[in-house]
Motif scaffolding. Structure first.
Motif, PDB file in Angstrom:
ATOM      1  N   ALA A 199      -6.308  -0.779   3.677  1.00  0.00           N
ATOM      2  CA  ALA A 199      -5.902  -2.142   3.337  1.00  0.00           C
ATOM      3  C   ALA A 199      -5.664  -2.315   1.846  1.00  0.00           C
ATOM      4  O   ALA A 199      -4.967  -3.252   1.429  1.00  0.00           O
ATOM      5  CB  ALA A 199      -6.965  -3.134   3.819  1.00  0.00           C
ATOM      6  N   ASP A 200      -6.237  -1.421   1.022  1.00  0.00           N
ATOM      7  CA  ASP A 200      -6.087  -1.538  -0.431  1.00  0.00           C
ATOM      8  C   ASP A 200      -4.807  -0.887  -0.950  1.00  0.00           C
ATOM      9  O   ASP A 200      -4.485  -1.009  -2.135  1.00  0.00           O
ATOM     10  CB  ASP A 200      -7.290  -0.892  -1.136  1.00  0.00           C
TER      11      ASP A 200
ATOM     12  N   ASP B  90      -0.990  -0.474  -1.687  1.00  0.00           N
ATOM     13  CA  ASP B  90       0.228  -1.271  -1.824  1.00  0.00           C
ATOM     14  C   ASP B  90       1.355  -0.481  -1.153  1.00  0.00           C
ATOM     15  O   ASP B  90       1.922   0.444  -1.742  1.00  0.00           O
ATOM     16  CB  ASP B  90       0.535  -1.512  -3.307  1.00  0.00           C
TER      17      ASP B  90
ATOM     18  N   GLN C 197      -7.494   5.124 -10.325  1.00  0.00           N
ATOM     19  CA  GLN C 197      -8.367   4.385  -9.406  1.00  0.00           C
ATOM     20  C   GLN C 197      -8.438   5.119  -8.067  1.00  0.00           C
ATOM     21  O   GLN C 197      -7.493   5.791  -7.660  1.00  0.00           O
ATOM     22  CB  GLN C 197      -7.869   2.950  -9.203  1.00  0.00           C
TER      23      GLN C 197
ATOM     24  N   LEU D  38      -9.066   4.571  -4.024  1.00  0.00           N
ATOM     25  CA  LEU D  38      -9.059   3.596  -2.927  1.00  0.00           C
ATOM     26  C   LEU D  38      -9.621   4.265  -1.684  1.00  0.00           C
ATOM     27  O   LEU D  38      -9.293   5.414  -1.379  1.00  0.00           O
ATOM     28  CB  LEU D  38      -7.631   3.110  -2.655  1.00  0.00           C
ATOM     29  N   ARG D  39     -10.463   3.547  -0.961  1.00  0.00           N
ATOM     30  CA  ARG D  39     -11.083   4.130   0.235  1.00  0.00           C
ATOM     31  C   ARG D  39     -10.734   3.373   1.511  1.00  0.00           C
ATOM     32  O   ARG D  39     -11.219   3.716   2.578  1.00  0.00           O
ATOM     33  CB  ARG D  39     -12.601   4.181   0.054  1.00  0.00           C
ATOM     34  N   SER D  40      -9.910   2.367   1.395  1.00  0.00           N
ATOM     35  CA  SER D  40      -9.490   1.604   2.570  1.00  0.00           C
ATOM     36  C   SER D  40      -7.976   1.538   2.593  1.00  0.00           C
ATOM     37  O   SER D  40      -7.329   1.331   1.555  1.00  0.00           O
ATOM     38  CB  SER D  40     -10.076   0.195   2.545  1.00  0.00           C
TER      39      SER D  40
END
Length: 617
Positions: free
Chosen positions: A429-430, A432, A423, A425-427
């Motif tokens: 905040a996403d 973990d 996957q 992720l571009r932020s």
């Protein structure tokens, strides 16, 4: 009066001896005689075996992984009686230990582990093998030679024979199938091994009465199943040091032996052998031995699935029909079906069905297992796969290098692994954070300065690629250029958990990184990793590494170039689409020269990259 001669006495004893119960399998020996000079006594045969191992060029990690699967298995020695408790044990990897200070065990006759290791040096494992013919005698000899070499290294084949050109329903169908089985048995024995034909059914049609749910989402349970008694023939052959060669028969609901597809037999065996092995390990008698466990019994859990046919691997849209090198089933299975050119159904008619077989079998087999689809023309690839568990050529190498690699042919093997989801992720905040922190600290062996690290990412993050449940990650940032040009795409972190190093995660992660950065704009970058799907303009990717980093050799092979800057090495990968355009524009212009867009970029990259603060405490 009958004369009492040794021959007559022996015959009388034989007649009076109780008869053994009839086995569930048939062993046919015929009139074959062993060759005058067995292949193992032939110096050329021995040299060929040694060279086949050397050609694999295993790394230190590969060697350790091989020994972990096939090397000596130390076990604790229990106390000889209840009065005296002994805690000493053998440690193979550390011959100098403090066990001398421990109380000595009572004098019990124990076999020497050194002697046992010489007499029986490897822990034997099994491989499920599909031989999908028909093959000529020479082709079959080549295949059998590869399987005998694997046996010498500890991997014993459980073979299922298939003949694509044998019509179904003919009157002599069964005898023709048995003839194919016997050809393989003869070929193995000709190469110096021992083999046993198994012409009785070893699987049953239909689901098990207590069928459990599918092992993974999207995985359909096999069309066949086994019960423990079905594996008696296979266990007997393996215990006798013979390679079982199985005919593709199954028992139907009326207990009739009927011909089925070899894929159904193999899928049922993959599940059944794993289940049987787990029962063996939980058996109370499995831990009773008070000395080292060696290979008297073969571990039934399949370590490899090998599909040997006339076509080789799965054709790839990214390589103009040449085979995939490495397949991540979890993220690529559906995409391979969607991009399969109809023309390949004629050149590789069983590629997708064999891929489906691998998908089913690997769902039941251990996570470290792999499958290989290989042509009869590449038997030596089987040894390379066993020792390194890697594809013949790394799929993460630069695409231009792969395209021009002479070792890539239509018969190049395809290595298949269960793999991990990918996957993008571009932020920030996403992300973990606890899982990412654990991954980075485990991978680098250092303590992360968490506050400073995420504060920097909040301002400069471009994207993060995550493999599985944070088994690996690539963090890419945008760094400010000193000359005011577009931001520099910088690979800030590339990390894989130690437990996942060597299982394909590194290559899966780098290929996804390629598709999201310097490989954008090419059709072969349209892989299903949750990112841009290959659409967009590629950008140069830059990163740094300590000059003494042992990983640098791997980086040298995958980068477009590098330059040493003091204690650091600066690496970069040029945007491949721009390189392709330049290549066409230059044509036969002669020697390479520096383009305007290349002027000063190394100093610009160096100024920006060397100023990036450390992420560690």
């Amino acid at each position: 009066m009958i004369p009492h001669t040794p021959r007559v006495a022996a015959a009388a004893l034989k007649a009076s001896a109780p008869r053994a119960p009839r086995a569930l399998y048939a062993t046919v020996r015929g009139a074959r005689q062993p060759p005058d000079h067995p292949p193992e006594d032939d110096p050329n045969h021995a040299n060929d075996f040694i060279l086949s191992i050397l050609r694999t060029n295993p790394s230190l990690r590969d060697a350790k992984a091989y020994l972990a699967s096939f090397g000596l298995r130390p076990q604790s020695i229990p106390a000889p009686n209840t009065q005296q408790k002994v805690t000493s044990h053998f440690v193979i990897s550390d011959p100098i230990s403090n066990t001398a200070a421990q109380p000595a065990p009572a004098a019990v006759a124990q076999p020497s582990p050194v002697i046992e290791s010489i007499l029986d040096p490897v822990y034997r494992r099994t491989a499920l093998v599909k031989i999908q013919g028909p093959f000529s005698s020479n082709q079959l000899d080549s295949i059998c030679k590869g399987l005998v070499y694997l046996e010498k290294l500890g991997l014993v084949s459980v073979i299922v024979v298939e003949n694509d050109e044998q019509p179904r329903g003919e009157e002599d169908e069964r005898s023709a199938i048995i003839d194919d089985v016997m050809r393989v048995v003869t070929g193995l024995e000709k190469m110096g091994s021992r083999a046993r034909p198994v012409v009785g059914a070893v699987v049953r049609l239909g689901p098990k009465s207590d069928d459990s749910p599918a092992p993974a989402p999207g995985i359909e349970p096999p069309e066949t199943h086994t019960v423990p008694s079905d594996l008696i023939a296979i266990r007997s052959a393996l215990s006798a040091g013979e390679i079982p060669v199985i005919a593709p028969f199954a028992l139907d609901s009326f207990c009739r032996s009927v011909r089925v597809d070899a894929n159904d037999v193999i899928a049922g065996l993959a599940r059944g052998m794993v289940e049987a092995s787990s029962l063996d390990q939980t058996s109370p008698t499995s831990a009773q031995d008070s000395h080292f466990e060696f290979s008297r019994e073969v571990d039934l859990t399949p370590l490899r699935l090998m599909i040997i046919d006339r076509d080789g691997g799965v054709p790839s849209y990214a390589r103009s029909g040449y085979p995939h090198l490495l397949i991540n089933l979890t993220s690529e299975y559906d995409h391979i079906h969607d991009t399969f050119d109809p023309r390949w159904k004629h050149s590789n008619p069983t590629a997708l069905s064999n891929l489906a077989l691998a998908n089913t079998c690997l769902a039941y087999m251990p996570a470290t297992s792999s499958a290989i689809m290989v042509s009869h023309k590449s038997p030596s690839s089987l040894i390379g796969n066993l020792i390194t568990n890697k594809p013949a050529v790394s799929s993460s190498l630069p695409h231009a290098l792969l395209q021009g690699n002479r070792s890539l042919t239509p018969h190049t093997p395809t290595l298949i692994r269960r793999g991990l989801p990918i996957q993008v992720l571009r932020s920030i905040a996403d992300i973990d954070r606890p899982k990412m922190n654990y991954l980075l600290e485990q991978s680098f062996g250092r303590t992360l300065d968490e506050e400073a690290f995420y504060k920097r990412l909040s301002k400069s993050l471009d994207f993060v690629i995550v493999a599985g449940d944070y088994a690996g990650a690539a963090i890419v940032t945008n760094e400010q250029s000193s000359n005011g040009s577009e931001p520099i795409q910088y690979l800030d972190k590339f990390a894989v958990l130690p437990s996942n190093q060597g299982d394909g995660t590194v290559d899966f992660l780098w290929v996804a990184l390629h598709d999201e950065s310097y490989g954008l704009g090419h059709p072969f970058s349209a892989n299903p990793n949750g990112g841009k799907g290959g659409m967009g303009e590629g950008r140069d990717l830059v990163w740094r590494s300590r000059s003494n980093n042992p990983v640098n050799k791997w980086y040298f092979e995958r980068s477009s170039g590098h330059v040493r800057m003091g204690a650091w090495v600066l690496f970069w990968c040029d945007a491949e689409k721009r390189l392709k355009i330049e290549e066409g524009r230059r044509g036969s212009a002669g020697l390479s020269y520096v383009e305007d867009w290349e002027q000063g970029r190394l100093s610009d990259w160096g100024n920006a990259v060397l100023k990036i603060p450390s992420s560690w405490k």
